[in-house]
Motif scaffolding. Structure first.
Motif, PDB file in Angstrom:
ATOM      1  N   LYS A 151      -8.238  -1.186  -2.495  1.00  0.00           N
ATOM      2  CA  LYS A 151      -8.289  -2.735  -2.214  1.00  0.00           C
ATOM      3  C   LYS A 151      -9.342  -3.356  -2.727  1.00  0.00           C
ATOM      4  O   LYS A 151      -9.249  -4.521  -3.373  1.00  0.00           O
ATOM      5  CB  LYS A 151      -8.384  -2.784  -0.726  1.00  0.00           C
ATOM      6  CG  LYS A 151      -6.852  -2.725   0.082  1.00  0.00           C
ATOM      7  CD  LYS A 151      -6.859  -3.165   1.356  1.00  0.00           C
ATOM      8  CE  LYS A 151      -7.446  -2.127   2.533  1.00  0.00           C
ATOM      9  NZ  LYS A 151      -6.930  -2.312   3.728  1.00  0.00           N
ATOM     10  N   CYS A 211      -2.247  -0.123  11.408  1.00  0.00           N
ATOM     11  CA  CYS A 211      -1.825   0.658  10.088  1.00  0.00           C
ATOM     12  C   CYS A 211      -1.710   2.092  11.031  1.00  0.00           C
ATOM     13  O   CYS A 211      -2.596   2.653  11.459  1.00  0.00           O
ATOM     14  CB  CYS A 211      -2.832   0.728   8.959  1.00  0.00           C
ATOM     15  SG  CYS A 211      -2.645   2.108   8.067  1.00  0.00           S
ATOM     16  N   MET A 218      -1.900   4.869   9.576  1.00  0.00           N
ATOM     17  CA  MET A 218      -2.747   5.732   8.677  1.00  0.00           C
ATOM     18  C   MET A 218      -4.068   5.707   9.492  1.00  0.00           C
ATOM     19  O   MET A 218      -5.032   6.639   9.307  1.00  0.00           O
ATOM     20  CB  MET A 218      -2.813   5.520   7.433  1.00  0.00           C
ATOM     21  CG  MET A 218      -1.840   5.489   6.642  1.00  0.00           C
ATOM     22  SD  MET A 218      -1.284   7.277   6.158  1.00  0.00           S
ATOM     23  CE  MET A 218       0.363   7.135   5.591  1.00  0.00           C
ATOM     24  N   PRO A 244      -6.630   8.721   4.019  1.00  0.00           N
ATOM     25  CA  PRO A 244      -5.890   7.657   3.692  1.00  0.00           C
ATOM     26  C   PRO A 244      -6.798   6.311   3.530  1.00  0.00           C
ATOM     27  O   PRO A 244      -6.599   5.342   2.509  1.00  0.00           O
ATOM     28  CB  PRO A 244      -4.740   7.471   4.591  1.00  0.00           C
ATOM     29  CG  PRO A 244      -4.751   8.551   5.242  1.00  0.00           C
ATOM     30  CD  PRO A 244      -6.082   9.416   5.274  1.00  0.00           C
ATOM     31  N   CYS A 245      -7.483   6.131   4.568  1.00  0.00           N
ATOM     32  CA  CYS A 245      -8.433   4.748   4.603  1.00  0.00           C
ATOM     33  C   CYS A 245      -9.399   4.790   3.504  1.00  0.00           C
ATOM     34  O   CYS A 245      -9.546   3.630   3.074  1.00  0.00           O
ATOM     35  CB  CYS A 245      -9.165   4.864   5.880  1.00  0.00           C
ATOM     36  SG  CYS A 245      -7.981   4.251   7.387  1.00  0.00           S
ATOM     37  N   ILE A 261       2.877   2.486   2.524  1.00  0.00           N
ATOM     38  CA  ILE A 261       2.799   3.258   3.923  1.00  0.00           C
ATOM     39  C   ILE A 261       4.131   2.989   4.543  1.00  0.00           C
ATOM     40  O   ILE A 261       4.578   1.846   4.929  1.00  0.00           O
ATOM     41  CB  ILE A 261       1.627   2.774   4.763  1.00  0.00           C
ATOM     42  CG1 ILE A 261       0.377   2.856   4.057  1.00  0.00           C
ATOM     43  CG2 ILE A 261       1.837   3.172   6.092  1.00  0.00           C
ATOM     44  CD1 ILE A 261      -0.789   1.904   4.633  1.00  0.00           C
ATOM     45  N   ILE A 265      -0.412   4.992  -0.935  1.00  0.00           N
ATOM     46  CA  ILE A 265      -1.700   5.522  -0.012  1.00  0.00           C
ATOM     47  C   ILE A 265      -1.189   6.765   0.711  1.00  0.00           C
ATOM     48  O   ILE A 265      -1.823   7.766   0.532  1.00  0.00           O
ATOM     49  CB  ILE A 265      -2.003   4.663   1.041  1.00  0.00           C
ATOM     50  CG1 ILE A 265      -2.791   3.385   0.552  1.00  0.00           C
ATOM     51  CG2 ILE A 265      -3.134   4.952   2.269  1.00  0.00           C
ATOM     52  CD1 ILE A 265      -3.830   3.858  -0.626  1.00  0.00           C
ATOM     53  N   LEU A 303       0.860  -1.297   0.112  1.00  0.00           N
ATOM     54  CA  LEU A 303       0.055  -0.028   0.137  1.00  0.00           C
ATOM     55  C   LEU A 303       0.943   1.177  -0.121  1.00  0.00           C
ATOM     56  O   LEU A 303       0.126   2.431  -0.201  1.00  0.00           O
ATOM     57  CB  LEU A 303      -0.772   0.016   1.313  1.00  0.00           C
ATOM     58  CG  LEU A 303      -1.840  -1.138   1.309  1.00  0.00           C
ATOM     59  CD1 LEU A 303      -2.687  -1.273   2.614  1.00  0.00           C
ATOM     60  CD2 LEU A 303      -2.920  -0.984   0.141  1.00  0.00           C
ATOM     61  N   CYS A 305      -7.161   3.770   0.341  1.00  0.00           N
ATOM     62  CA  CYS A 305      -6.985   2.573   0.687  1.00  0.00           C
ATOM     63  C   CYS A 305      -8.155   1.464   0.417  1.00  0.00           C
ATOM     64  O   CYS A 305      -7.845   0.605  -0.240  1.00  0.00           O
ATOM     65  CB  CYS A 305      -6.523   2.335   2.017  1.00  0.00           C
ATOM     66  SG  CYS A 305      -5.803   0.830   2.639  1.00  0.00           S
TER      67      CYS A 305
HETATM   68 FE1  FES Z   1      -5.654   1.057   4.717  1.00  0.00          FE
HETATM   69 FE2  FES Z   1      -4.287   1.905   6.668  1.00  0.00          FE
HETATM   70  S1  FES Z   1      -5.039   3.140   5.326  1.00  0.00           S
HETATM   71  S2  FES Z   1      -4.635  -0.026   5.997  1.00  0.00           S
END
Ligand code: FES
Ligand code: AMP
Ligand code: ZN
Length: 334
Positions: free
Chosen positions: A138, A223, A225, A130-131, A84, A119, A82, A134
């Motif tokens: 995904k 994570c 984020m 971010p989530c 990160i 991300i 991702l 993400c």
């Molecule tokens: Fe997707 Fe943390 S932002 S796993």
């Protein structure tokens, strides 16, 4: 305390919502039974059907991959890098180590190098959290990569706590579109493959216990984020209720699945067509992932959140918002 199942060995783990305490062997049996029951009850996949298991390197998804292999399923892992910093690299290593140890096949894709969508950088360049970037990426890659490798079903490691927290968030905002799609199985439809959650009957602490007992090395850190994400707050609230009244989370989720979820299912026909760029199903000219790629490739400027809210994602998971964000949740298009 003695194991309530075999009544011989000393118990090592209490499962209060089942009024039970298990020794190591009986706990592993209980865990496998719950997964087998989920798969059979919801006809998630057949014995001879290859399954793509989405693995993050965390306890849930590695436990899922392990238990499916153990139950004799043909399970291939799928890891998405991702982008990160400090988190993605060690997560991938945990997945690779597990695959090597179990002699299992692992497919790896990298958002940053293959799609230009790491991300951390994507969140900086767009108005998305971010989530949210993400989650969108995904969902997209689960579908695309599964199809490219000939899989008809993808399994994720969502557990009872995840599903109860998602349900709680969806109910608080009466996100009826999401409620209609929150189920242990989402059937294959119009270019979307089947998605299943075989761990929905098992709680988060049972995942950790399973991994320890099975010697599975997983990434313990959450994570970075996801700090401040609402889902963590919802889990916390539900845990407080669970502590006072064991079984609350399970009856909340199972009751919803049995009694309420079908009432929210939407049967309206949505016209899907192949994305003009990548061919994945979408209601628009370009799918949300390709639009995100285009947005990130543009020179940086201020962007509004305008535009009509699209269809809820197929798994009932809302766009995560951070606790700091007061913006309404906008549903992304799958
Ligand atoms: Fe997707 Fe943390 S932002 S796993
Ligand atoms: P999360 O959205 O982080 O709560 O993760 C939910 C599920 O998505 C996990 O249990 C995994 O099955 C899958 N998943 C999360 N992160 C990844 C990743 N980097 N690569 C592949 N699958 C993932
Ligand atoms: Zn596309």
């Amino acid at each position: 305390m003695r194991c309530t199942k075999c009544r011989g060995q000393e118990a090592c783990l209490e499962v209060r919502r089942h009024n039970a305490a298990f020794c190591e062997a009986c706990f592993l049996e209980f865990f496998r039974d719950q997964v087998a029951r989920a798969i059979e009850r919801h006809k998630m996949f057949r014995r001879d059907e290859p399954v793509l298991v989405a693995v993050s390197g965390g306890k849930d998804s590695l436990a899922l991959w392990d238990v499916l292999l153990d139950l004799g399923y043909d399970a291939t892992g799928f890891y998405i890098g991702l982008g990160i910093p400090g988190y993605s690299e060690p997560s991938r290593e945990k997945c690779e180590a597990f695959a090597a140890q179990r002699g299992a096949r692992l497919i790896v894709t990298d958002l940053e190098s293959e799609y230009g969508l790491g991300i951390a950088a994507t969140a900086q360049r767009t108005m998305r959290t971010p989530c949210s970037a993400c989650g969108l990426s995904k969902r997209y890659l689960f579908n695309k990569v599964a199809q490219e490798h000939g899989f008809r079903v993808v399994a994720t490691g969502h557990n009872l706590d995840d599903e109860a927290a998602t349900l709680f968030g969806n109910v608080l905002r009466w996100q009826t579109g999401y409620l209609g799609r929150q189920a242990p199985v989402l059937a294959e439809e119009d270019g979307f493959i089947r998605k299943v959650k075989p761990l929905y009957r098992l709680a988060e602490r049972e995942m950790a216990a399973y991994c320890v007992l099975r010697g599975i090395d997983y990434i313990v850190d959450e994570c970075p984020m996801s700090k401040g994400a609402k889902s963590l707050l919802f889990k916390d609230v539900l845990n407080q209720l669970e502590a006072v009244s064991p079984g609350t989370k399970q009856s909340f989720l199972f009751g919803f699945l049995e009694k309420a979820q079908p009432l929210f299912e939407e049967h309206e026909e949505v016209e899907l067509r192949p994305c003009g760029q990548c061919g994945q199903p979408t209601t628009a000219e370009l799918c949300a992932f390709c639009r995100l790629r285009a947005e990130v490739a543009q020179p940086k400027r201020r962007r509004g959140r305008g535009g009509k809210a699209a269809r809820a994602p197929r798994d009932g998971t809302p766009e995560p918002a951070t606790a700091a964000s007061a913006l309404p949740l906008v549903s992304p298009e799958s």
